[in-house]
Design an enzyme around this catalytic site. Structure first.
Site, PDB file in Angstrom:
ATOM      1  N   HIS A 123     -35.056  28.331  -9.431  1.00  0.00           N
ATOM      2  CA  HIS A 123     -36.191  29.116  -8.917  1.00  0.00           C
ATOM      3  C   HIS A 123     -35.726  30.520  -8.525  1.00  0.00           C
ATOM      4  CE1 HIS A 123     -37.855  25.000  -7.520  1.00  0.00           C
ATOM      5  NE2 HIS A 123     -38.698  25.422  -8.437  1.00  0.00           N
ATOM      6  N   LYS A 183     -47.721  15.088  -5.749  1.00  0.00           N
ATOM      7  CA  LYS A 183     -46.303  14.922  -6.072  1.00  0.00           C
ATOM      8  C   LYS A 183     -45.542  14.228  -4.943  1.00  0.00           C
ATOM      9  CE  LYS A 183     -44.774  18.186  -9.613  1.00  0.00           C
ATOM     10  NZ  LYS A 183     -43.821  19.277  -9.883  1.00  0.00           N
ATOM     11  N   ARG A 242     -38.045  25.792 -18.797  1.00  0.00           N
ATOM     12  CA  ARG A 242     -36.725  25.178 -18.927  1.00  0.00           C
ATOM     13  C   ARG A 242     -36.544  24.672 -20.340  1.00  0.00           C
ATOM     14  NH1 ARG A 242     -37.476  22.077 -13.398  1.00  0.00           N
ATOM     15  NH2 ARG A 242     -39.541  22.208 -14.306  1.00  0.00           N
ATOM     16  N   SER A 301     -35.784  20.418  -9.276  1.00  0.00           N
ATOM     17  CA  SER A 301     -35.854  19.919  -7.888  1.00  0.00           C
ATOM     18  C   SER A 301     -35.792  18.393  -7.852  1.00  0.00           C
ATOM     19  CB  SER A 301     -37.155  20.366  -7.224  1.00  0.00           C
ATOM     20  OG  SER A 301     -37.231  21.754  -7.154  1.00  0.00           O
TER      21      SER A 301
END
Ligand code: ADP
Length: 167
Positions: free
Chosen positions: A17, A41, A95, A133
């Site tokens: 990030h 989430k 990504r 993450s």
């Protein structure tokens, strides 16, 4: 004034990030980091904790890049959040191919909702591209060393959540 919105869950903020934030700062005058509440989430860190971690990193990043950085928690539609903060541009990190399909759909739908907001994709430096993450949390939970993936304060916050497993 060019305003960019970089939205995410940041649970927690990683070096991936941070690399994207640095790159985004080169493109805008003000970068708003939108921290999504994202109840779906089931985040490890509370919204307050995630915002505090992003804010702490932002101080250094704003100084380094000479760009104004604002941290903005949000719980509404991304496109509405972009309007709320007057962003002309949404910044997302890409990504791998796995990110592409979801991002592709999101851009398509957001464009229908508001064609005036453009989305730009940035890629992190090769060293940081694989960082996610989700995996950082998994490694930390199992007692692994995540110091190559997050900053020192975030590493400490993870140790505190999961407890130090050093024997
Ligand atoms: P979200 O729930 O929106 O996916 P994340 O916090 O996981 O929130 O990610 C926020 C944004 O940062 C996304 O655009 C994601 O693709 C990007 N990102 C996360 N990690 C990396 C990385 N290592 N390299 C590039 N982009 C990344």
């Amino acid at each position: 004034m060019r305003i960019g919105l970089y939205p995410g869950t940041f649970d927690p903020i990683t070096l991936g990030h941070i690399d994207i934030i640095r790159r985004a700062c080169l493109l805008v005058d003000r970068l708003v980091i939108g921290v999504a509440i994202n109840r779906d989430k089931g985040p490890l860190f509370s919204l307050e904790e995630r915002v505090a971690m992003v804010e702490a990193e932002s101080i250094t990043l704003a100084r380094e890049t000479d760009t104004e950085i604002v941290v903005h928690p949000f719980d509404n539609l991304l496109i509405d959040c972009a309007r709320d903060v007057n962003a002309q541009v949404i910044v997302r990190g890409l990504r791998a191919i796995a990110d592409f399909e979801y991002e592709y759909q999101m851009v398509g739908m957001n464009r229908v909702l508001d064609a005036s907001v453009e989305t730009v994709f940035l890629m992190a430096d090769a060293h940081y591209q694989a960082i996610a993450s989700k995996l950082v949390k998994e490694i930390a939970r199992l007692g692994g060393n995540v110091s190559n993936f997050v900053t020192v304060p975030v590493n400490e916050a993870l140790l505190e959540k999961y407890g130090s497993r050093e024997k």
